[in-house]
Design a protein around this motif. Structure first.
Motif, mmCIF file in Angstrom:
data_model
loop_
_atom_site.group_PDB
_atom_site.id
_atom_site.type_symbol
_atom_site.label_atom_id
_atom_site.label_comp_id
_atom_site.label_asym_id
_atom_site.label_seq_id
_atom_site.Cartn_x
_atom_site.Cartn_y
_atom_site.Cartn_z
ATOM 1 N N ASP A 57 63.790 20.665 16.689
ATOM 2 C CA ASP A 57 63.028 22.066 16.370
ATOM 3 C C ASP A 57 61.636 22.044 16.386
ATOM 4 O O ASP A 57 60.962 22.961 16.425
ATOM 5 N N MET A 58 61.022 20.824 16.968
ATOM 6 C CA MET A 58 59.693 20.677 17.150
ATOM 7 C C MET A 58 58.782 20.925 16.069
ATOM 8 O O MET A 58 57.679 21.521 16.181
ATOM 9 N N ASP A 116 45.719 25.406 14.308
ATOM 10 C CA ASP A 116 46.756 25.861 15.544
ATOM 11 C C ASP A 116 47.948 25.169 15.425
ATOM 12 O O ASP A 116 48.848 25.548 16.181
ATOM 13 N N HIS A 136 58.972 26.516 8.294
ATOM 14 C CA HIS A 136 59.323 25.568 9.038
ATOM 15 C C HIS A 136 59.914 26.096 10.735
ATOM 16 O O HIS A 136 60.394 25.457 11.463
ATOM 17 N N VAL A 137 59.270 27.520 11.173
ATOM 18 C CA VAL A 137 59.503 27.897 12.211
ATOM 19 C C VAL A 137 58.157 28.117 12.883
ATOM 20 O O VAL A 137 57.130 28.469 12.071
ATOM 21 N N ILE A 138 57.938 27.903 14.230
ATOM 22 C CA ILE A 138 56.493 27.960 14.892
ATOM 23 C C ILE A 138 56.161 29.461 14.746
ATOM 24 O O ILE A 138 55.177 29.718 14.689
ATOM 25 N N LYS A 139 56.988 30.369 15.092
ATOM 26 C CA LYS A 139 56.346 31.800 14.871
ATOM 27 C C LYS A 139 56.897 32.316 13.949
ATOM 28 O O LYS A 139 58.185 32.333 13.395
ATOM 29 N N ARG A 166 53.555 21.744 13.818
ATOM 30 C CA ARG A 166 53.958 21.902 15.086
ATOM 31 C C ARG A 166 54.102 20.631 15.792
ATOM 32 O O ARG A 166 53.226 20.011 15.910
ATOM 33 N N HIS A 168 54.987 18.530 19.774
ATOM 34 C CA HIS A 168 54.961 18.556 21.003
ATOM 35 C C HIS A 168 55.588 17.158 21.737
ATOM 36 O O HIS A 168 55.484 16.365 21.042
ATOM 37 N N PHE B 159 49.851 32.316 19.789
ATOM 38 C CA PHE B 159 49.870 33.695 19.272
ATOM 39 C C PHE B 159 48.462 34.282 19.478
ATOM 40 O O PHE B 159 47.399 33.626 19.718
ATOM 41 N N ASN B 162 45.353 32.179 17.956
ATOM 42 C CA ASN B 162 45.118 30.982 18.680
ATOM 43 C C ASN B 162 44.164 31.403 19.764
ATOM 44 O O ASN B 162 43.697 30.632 20.591
ATOM 45 N N ARG B 343 65.229 26.478 15.872
ATOM 46 C CA ARG B 343 65.781 26.683 17.260
ATOM 47 C C ARG B 343 67.110 26.298 16.993
ATOM 48 O O ARG B 343 68.217 26.608 17.756
ATOM 49 N N THR B 344 67.458 25.174 16.297
ATOM 50 C CA THR B 344 68.742 24.343 16.289
ATOM 51 C C THR B 344 69.788 25.403 15.662
ATOM 52 O O THR B 344 70.974 25.058 15.615
ATOM 53 N N GLY B 406 66.578 28.885 7.297
ATOM 54 C CA GLY B 406 65.593 28.020 7.112
ATOM 55 C C GLY B 406 64.393 28.885 7.984
ATOM 56 O O GLY B 406 63.410 27.995 8.359
ATOM 57 N N GLY B 411 58.852 37.191 12.937
ATOM 58 C CA GLY B 411 58.132 36.470 13.939
ATOM 59 C C GLY B 411 56.870 37.185 14.528
ATOM 60 O O GLY B 411 55.928 36.242 14.913
#
Lengths: 345, 481
Positions: A57-58, A116, A136-139, A166, A168, B159, B162, B343-344, B406, B411
């Protein structure tokens, strides 16, 4: 007080009277204004450990008192990192401390600062309210981003308990190129490196030397280093020594960080006895003898290490009334970090 | 009657052609791109510059009349929905590109400038503005700041927040101020970061300084077809796990591809279950090495097409960016969702959405930013057949499913009017109350775009949805006190 869980932290804030100083590892003790003596010192160093880390999930959720270096070690085992490299990390700076002070290092060129990379936060307010924002999500644009508000708050708005960052992938290879030059030439060289589309991860001018660090696949970093106009590729040990010099600029007697247009680097450098600058970004860390003279020309200054009698903050800038209003709403009794932002509030 | 006085004040400040009072003309401002909610405003102000914006806000503050800023009206969450008996302040006339500075790589623009026009103005210097919402030809930078807009290429580049160095803002009492500055180092709290993405509830932006980047040296794009969305999702996971950070990874399912093919000839295979568009950009050698890895990681693909040249790549992206509009060819009406899942959980989310659609008897097309888990399920329905309520319930259930997995309710499109009532599913009362403290610091009178982002009894009924523990809480991973 040294709480070891979110519940203990909440209780420590909620069930005490009087003023509180939030303290992490103490690596930024001299930053910003000198706080008044407080009724309590609240240490975050008992709030440690990764809460959840799923490499695919990064993202990583971590307690605020965790030493940043320890977090990086844990992530490295998964082939990842947080793209932050502040000098204080080596001295044991905590994750929460880095957010509260908005600290960053040369990687800010490609990745920005804590603001950031921070995607979620849990904070305990002065009245004991526990609040989360982000996730817990980037976007994620659901609700207000309280995490960003806490960047640069120096413990005056709330106690950061947990952060979600986040991450990398760790780059497989890196090369550092050195271009000896003065501050004026550094601006020109910076333009050339960017125009050549070489995409450095860091581009830092430190006391007569522009350093470009490339990160990526082995063949590519080698080629990019060789293609850098006017540069010499450094050996691994020379590169390490060069980046160590960048980190050591913060060791002077009176050290400040300031922002300017990138092309104003020569004018900033005139004030410095030692300086390191993210040249494409316009963020400089410098040792000075007279912070007031610097501030007359470049008002966006944060003191990182102050000599006795230094005025931490200059003339209130345009947004200071809003800072006061925010402080008033988050901490109406002024419990947290009194004096940090004197004379602004 | 304060509205009459306000109208006179606005006409005095902005001139008769700076104020819309005609009921027929006012109706053109009744909604943004979330057309299911419509409210005709009492007045519309059309300021020409920052001073006139400040004058309009000052007048609204004087009479305590709520106001809503509006850009191009492309917002998908009802963020620019007017308030009844309130004022809409349109930024459409503030369209000047004030400066493009190639030395310090930034542009200073007014809020009504479109996203793409910034890149057009910067192009002659080899620079561009990175965030690229699919509506970028139309949407304005002021709206982008309000929504913290994303886009396809945010996976690598981040985004809106940034890429903004500073904003000039008129606060809800009419005061003008500036957040941010010449560099991303501010003495004090990061008020700029906190402001971006607040959906027009903290003030009105009258000027924006954006960061410009050099266009990448090399861009490589491929389209990979898969037998199922699950296989495509697995490929995304494999790419990320390999340490590749693509500029973009987009997924379209068969329904979305059919819609795109009916609108644009971008060459997508009409018979594939799912297609991934993956783009790498950067220095040539880095891109070539990673592109070879990427092609290997798409080993389950039934076909891989590599863009031949810039024109071919542009056609692929034109198809992808036209997807929302193209769906209009499949269905007379549709809702656009905007949830995010880790993502998962992508495969699980898509399976659950398909099941929910089947149960509701409603078709759902999927076209989304797979790399960061930002789903855009398009819920297709017919007003005429009376499917509105069922479709809306499904759309809401999908957003809330994302939270359950979760993730997040939104978004990039924002909460606005559309999802305010779902906010208690994601945030506790304390979380929302803390956010409201920030709002109150900027807007103590509550006049600036009220009724957005946060649930209100009027919008959501007297009982906002119950708070449910976050799945991580339920699992004991995080604690709620």
């Amino acid at each position: 007080m040294r709480p070891t869980s979110l519940a203990e932290l909440r209780d420590a804030v909620r069930d005490t009277q009087g003023t509180l100083l939030v303290k992490g590892a103490g690596t930024a003790e001299g930053w910003a204004g000198v706080p008044d003596p407080t009724d309590h010192v609240l240490e975050t160093t008992g709030l440690t450990g990764v809460i959840t880390y799923n490499p695919a999930d990064m993202t990583v959720a971590v307690r605020a008192g965790t030493p940043f270096a320890a977090l990086q070690r844990e992530l490295a085992a998964g082939g990842q990192r947080v793209c932050l490299d502040p000098a204080r990390a080596a001295a044991g700076a905590t994750v929460g401390g880095l957010v509260a002070t908005a600290d960053a290092g040369p990687l800010r060129h490609a990745y920005g600062g804590p603001r950031d990379l921070l995607i979620g936060v849990t904070v305990v307010l002065a009245d004991g309210t526990v609040a989360r924002s982000g996730g817990h999500v980037i976007k994620n644009v659901a609700g207000y981003d309280l995490g960003k508000l806490l960047c640069g708050s120096f413990g005056t708005l709330g106690v950061i308990a947990e952060v979600v960052l986040r991450v990398h992938p760790l780059p497989p290879a890196s090369r550092t190129v050195s271009i000896p030059c003065d501050a004026t030439e550094a601006v020109e060289h910076t333009g050339r490196v960017l125009e050549a589309r070489l995409e450095p991860a860091a581009l830092e001018w430190c006391d007569g030397e522009l350093l470009a660090r490339y990160e990526g696949v082995e063949s590519s970093v080698e080629l990019r280093a060789a293609a850098t106009p006017g540069g010499t590729t450094l050996s691994t040990s020379d590169a390490e020594a060069a980046w160590r010099r960048v980190a050591e600029v913060g060791d002077g007697d009176l050290v400040v960080r300031c922002g300017s247009r990138p092309s104003q680097l020569p004018a900033v450098a005139k004030h410095a006895t030692s300086l390191t600058s993210s040249t494409a970004v316009g963020v400089h860390t410098l040792t000075v003898t007279d912070v007031d003279r610097l501030r007359e020309e470049f008002p966006q200054v944060t003191v990182l290490r102050s000599a006795p009698g230094t005025q931490a903050w200059g003339e209130p800038h345009a947004a200071v009334p809003l800072m006061r209003a925010v402080k008033q709403r988050f901490d109406p009794d002024g419990r947290l970090g009194p004096g940090r932002y004197r004379p602004w509030f | 009657m304060s509205l009459t006085d306000l109208r006179e004040d606005l006409i005095a400040s902005l001139g008769p052609d700076g104020v819309v009072t005609d009921p027929a003309h006012l109706r053109t401002y009744e909604c943004d791109a979330l057309t299911g909610y419509r409210v005709v405003p009492a007045l519309v102000a059309l300021p020409r510059d920052a001073a006139e914006v400040a004058a309009a806000v000052t007048a609204c503050a004087r009479y305590k009349v709520p106001f809503v800023a509006r850009g191009a009206g492309t917002g998908l969450s009802g963020g620019a929905l007017p308030v009844a008996d309130g004022v809409v302040i349109s930024l459409q006339r503030l369209r000047r590109v004030v400066e493009v500075d190639p030395v310090d790589r930034r542009a200073t623009v007014e809020p009504g400038v479109t996203n793409l026009d910034i890149s057009r103005a910067a192009a002659k210097y080899g620079l561009y503005y990175s965030p690229d919402p699919s509506s970028q030809q139309v949407c304005t930078i002021g709206g982008n700041v309000a929504e913290n807009s994303g886009g396809a290429h945010c996976l690598k580049y981040g985004f809106t927040v940034n890429h903004i160095l500073a904003v000039d803002v008129v606060l809800p009492d009419g005061t003008a101020t500036r957040l941010g500055g010449d560099a991303p180092h501010q003495a004090g709290f990061d008020l700029l970061g906190a402001f971006v993405g607040t959906e027009g509830t903290l003030g009105i932006v009258t000027g924006v300084v954006v960061r410009l980047l050099h266009t990448p040296a090399t861009v490589r794009t491929l389209v990979a077809n898969f037998d199922s969305t699950k296989d495509a999702g697995d490929a995304v996971t494999a790419v990320i796990a390999a340490g590749i950070v693509p500029a973009a990874i987009e997924m379209m399912d068969n329904l979305a591809i059919q819609a795109v093919n009916a609108a644009v000839d971008a060459g997508f295979d009409p018979d594939t279950a799912a297609a991934l568009i993956v783009e790498l950009d950067g220095p040539a050698d880095e891109v070539e090495a990673r592109f070879a890895d990427l092609t290997r990681l798409c080993d389950k693909a039934t076909a891989v097409t590599v863009a031949r040249d810039a024109a071919h790549r542009a056609a692929i992206w034109q198809g992808r960016k036209a997807a929302f509009a193209a769906v209009g060819r499949l269905s007379p009406n549709y809702f656009v969702q905007d949830g995010v899942v880790p993502r998962t959980r992508l495969g699980e989310a898509l399976t659950r959405i398909a099941e929910m659609g089947d149960t509701a008897g409603i078709r759902v097309a999927n076209v989304f930013h797979a790399g960061d888990g930002n789903l855009h399920p398009l819920v297709l329905y017919s007003e005429e057949r009376g499917e509105h309520e069922r479709a809306e319930a499904l759309s809401t259930a999908i957003a809330e499913l994302c939270v359950e997995l979760g993730g997040s309710l939104s978004g990039e499109h924002g909460i606005g009017t559309d999802k305010a009532c779902s906010m208690p599913r994601m945030f506790s009362a304390d979380d929302l109350a803390t956010m409201q403290r920030l709002r109150a610091a900027f807007d103590p009178e509550g006049l600036c775009n009220p009724g957005k982002v946060f649930p209100t009894p009027r919008l959501c009924g007297e009982r906002p949805g119950p708070y449910r523990p976050h799945p991580l809480e339920a699992a004991g991973v995080i604690e709620r006190l």
